[in-house]
Design a protein around this motif. Structure first.
Motif, PDB file in Angstrom:
ATOM      1  N   ALA A 190       0.825  -1.219   0.000  1.00  0.00           N
ATOM      2  CA  ALA A 190       0.000   0.000   0.000  1.00  0.00           C
ATOM      3  C   ALA A 190       0.858   1.267   0.000  1.00  0.00           C
ATOM      4  CB  ALA A 190      -0.923  -0.001   1.211  1.00  0.00           C
ATOM      5  N   LYS A 213      -1.975  -3.337 -10.446  1.00  0.00           N
ATOM      6  CA  LYS A 213      -2.712  -3.007  -9.223  1.00  0.00           C
ATOM      7  C   LYS A 213      -3.914  -3.943  -9.035  1.00  0.00           C
ATOM      8  CE  LYS A 213      -2.002   1.673  -7.571  1.00  0.00           C
ATOM      9  NZ  LYS A 213      -2.684   2.923  -7.249  1.00  0.00           N
ATOM     10  N   THR A 214      -4.185  -4.277  -7.770  1.00  0.00           N
ATOM     11  CA  THR A 214      -5.320  -5.138  -7.435  1.00  0.00           C
ATOM     12  C   THR A 214      -6.605  -4.303  -7.346  1.00  0.00           C
ATOM     13  OG1 THR A 214      -4.965  -4.859  -5.052  1.00  0.00           O
ATOM     14  CG2 THR A 214      -3.795  -6.668  -6.130  1.00  0.00           C
ATOM     15  N   ASP A 215      -7.715  -4.983  -7.086  1.00  0.00           N
ATOM     16  CA  ASP A 215      -9.011  -4.285  -6.935  1.00  0.00           C
ATOM     17  C   ASP A 215      -9.031  -3.364  -5.716  1.00  0.00           C
ATOM     18  OD1 ASP A 215      -9.938  -5.626  -9.138  1.00  0.00           O
ATOM     19  OD2 ASP A 215     -10.803  -7.275  -7.979  1.00  0.00           O
ATOM     20  N   GLN A 216      -8.164  -3.679  -4.748  1.00  0.00           N
ATOM     21  CA  GLN A 216      -8.067  -2.855  -3.532  1.00  0.00           C
ATOM     22  C   GLN A 216      -7.048  -1.728  -3.680  1.00  0.00           C
ATOM     23  OE1 GLN A 216      -7.798  -6.349  -3.351  1.00  0.00           O
ATOM     24  NE2 GLN A 216      -9.988  -6.533  -2.923  1.00  0.00           N
ATOM     25  N   SER A 217      -6.581  -1.491  -4.915  1.00  0.00           N
ATOM     26  CA  SER A 217      -5.580  -0.454  -5.233  1.00  0.00           C
ATOM     27  C   SER A 217      -4.247  -0.702  -4.537  1.00  0.00           C
ATOM     28  CB  SER A 217      -6.115   0.942  -4.857  1.00  0.00           C
ATOM     29  OG  SER A 217      -7.232   1.252  -5.656  1.00  0.00           O
ATOM     30  N   LEU A 218      -3.891  -1.979  -4.381  1.00  0.00           N
ATOM     31  CA  LEU A 218      -2.600  -2.362  -3.812  1.00  0.00           C
ATOM     32  C   LEU A 218      -1.689  -2.831  -4.937  1.00  0.00           C
ATOM     33  CD1 LEU A 218      -3.880  -4.453  -0.761  1.00  0.00           C
ATOM     34  CD2 LEU A 218      -3.108  -2.081  -0.710  1.00  0.00           C
ATOM     35  N   ASP A 278       0.733  -5.259  -6.794  1.00  0.00           N
ATOM     36  CA  ASP A 278       1.046  -6.690  -6.864  1.00  0.00           C
ATOM     37  C   ASP A 278       2.472  -6.817  -7.398  1.00  0.00           C
ATOM     38  OD1 ASP A 278       1.232  -9.399  -7.294  1.00  0.00           O
ATOM     39  OD2 ASP A 278      -0.753  -9.604  -8.190  1.00  0.00           O
TER      40      ASP A 278
END
Length: 258
Positions: free
Chosen positions: A86, A126-131, A133
């Motif tokens: 994050a 980026k993942t769906d949680q805006s993190l 990868d």
């Protein structure tokens, strides 16, 4: 006479039906009730069904093992241990760049360009949680830089080797044109250029003398089939400098046509 023929046909038909019934019984799963010494009943399954069960178990275990192997590695995740997914884009790009350098990726010489390339790969992973990868970004960067084999645990198909030159001194030239052709096929998607580079490569590999001048084999009496004016200039460039400008650009990930 007719009743005898009819009777014989009837017998043959009955025999065939009996045979079909027997084969059908053999194919069915045989379950037999047995009694133990203690008087308890248990079900015995035929050896054929046991064998089938073993095969099914083996196939299940093999598929699960394959899935485990195909999953992106824990080894890659360990490379980014301590890095927060994050975190900010700059910090993430620096972390990815450091790992890529440690693994020996073919990154651009300019540090700003290299960081920008890492940033692009991170934003695309980026993942769906805006993190971020990081393992996915590292794999994408390796594919972009033409070095997927450098990712820990990555399974890469072995590259088709360049043709072997008849004269050992020409082998480096052969490899250069072969590599250029591979880049054209995979990256620029220009199949015609890829085919022409591989054609040049095979023409040089088949020569029974050392190439010391590109212009001489590109035109005139000493012209070699498959080698033209442009390829002759590229050969001279390599003989003078030890590298080809086009190949160097491709290695750095620059596939623009200049």
């Amino acid at each position: 006479m007719l009743w005898r023929i009819f009777f014989l046909k009837r017998i043959n038909l009955n025999q065939r039906r009996k045979k079909k019934k027997k084969t059908a019984k053999k194919r069915k799963v045989a379950k037999v009730e047995e009694v133990d010494d203690d008087g308890d009943s248990k079900t015995r399954v035929s050896s054929s069904t046991k064998a089938k069960g073993k095969k099914a178990k083996k196939s299940k275990t093999s598929t699960t093992a394959k899935k485990e192997k195909q999953e992106p590695g824990a080894a890659v995740e360990l490379l980014f241990q301590g890095v927060d997914s994050a975190c900010g884009p700059r910090e993430a790009a620096k972390a990815l760049l450091k790992v890529a350098k440690d693994l020996g990726f073919n990154l651009p010489d300019d540090p700003i360009a290299a960081t920008e390339k890492c940033g692009i790969m991170l934003m695309g992973s980026k993942t769906d949680q805006s993190l971020f990868d990081f393992p996915k970004a590292l794999k994408s960067l390796a594919d972009e830089m033409q070095c997927p084999e450098k990712v820990p645990g990555a399974k890469v198909k072995p590259k088709r080797p360049a043709p072997e030159a008849k004269v050992e001194a020409n082998q480096k030239l052969v490899c250069c044109f072969w590599e250029l052709g591979n880049y054209e096929f995979k990256e620029t998607k220009d199949k015609m250029r890829g085919i022409s580079f591989h054609k040049i490569c095979r023409a040089i590999a088949a020569l029974e003398f050392e190439v010391i001048n590109g212009a001489k084999i590109a035109k005139g009496k000493g012209k070699v089939a498959g080698i033209g004016k442009k390829s002759g200039e590229m050969i001279d460039e390599y003989l003078e400098t030890g590298k080809m400008e086009l190949l160097e650009r491709y290695k750095k990930g620059d596939f623009s046509k200049k």
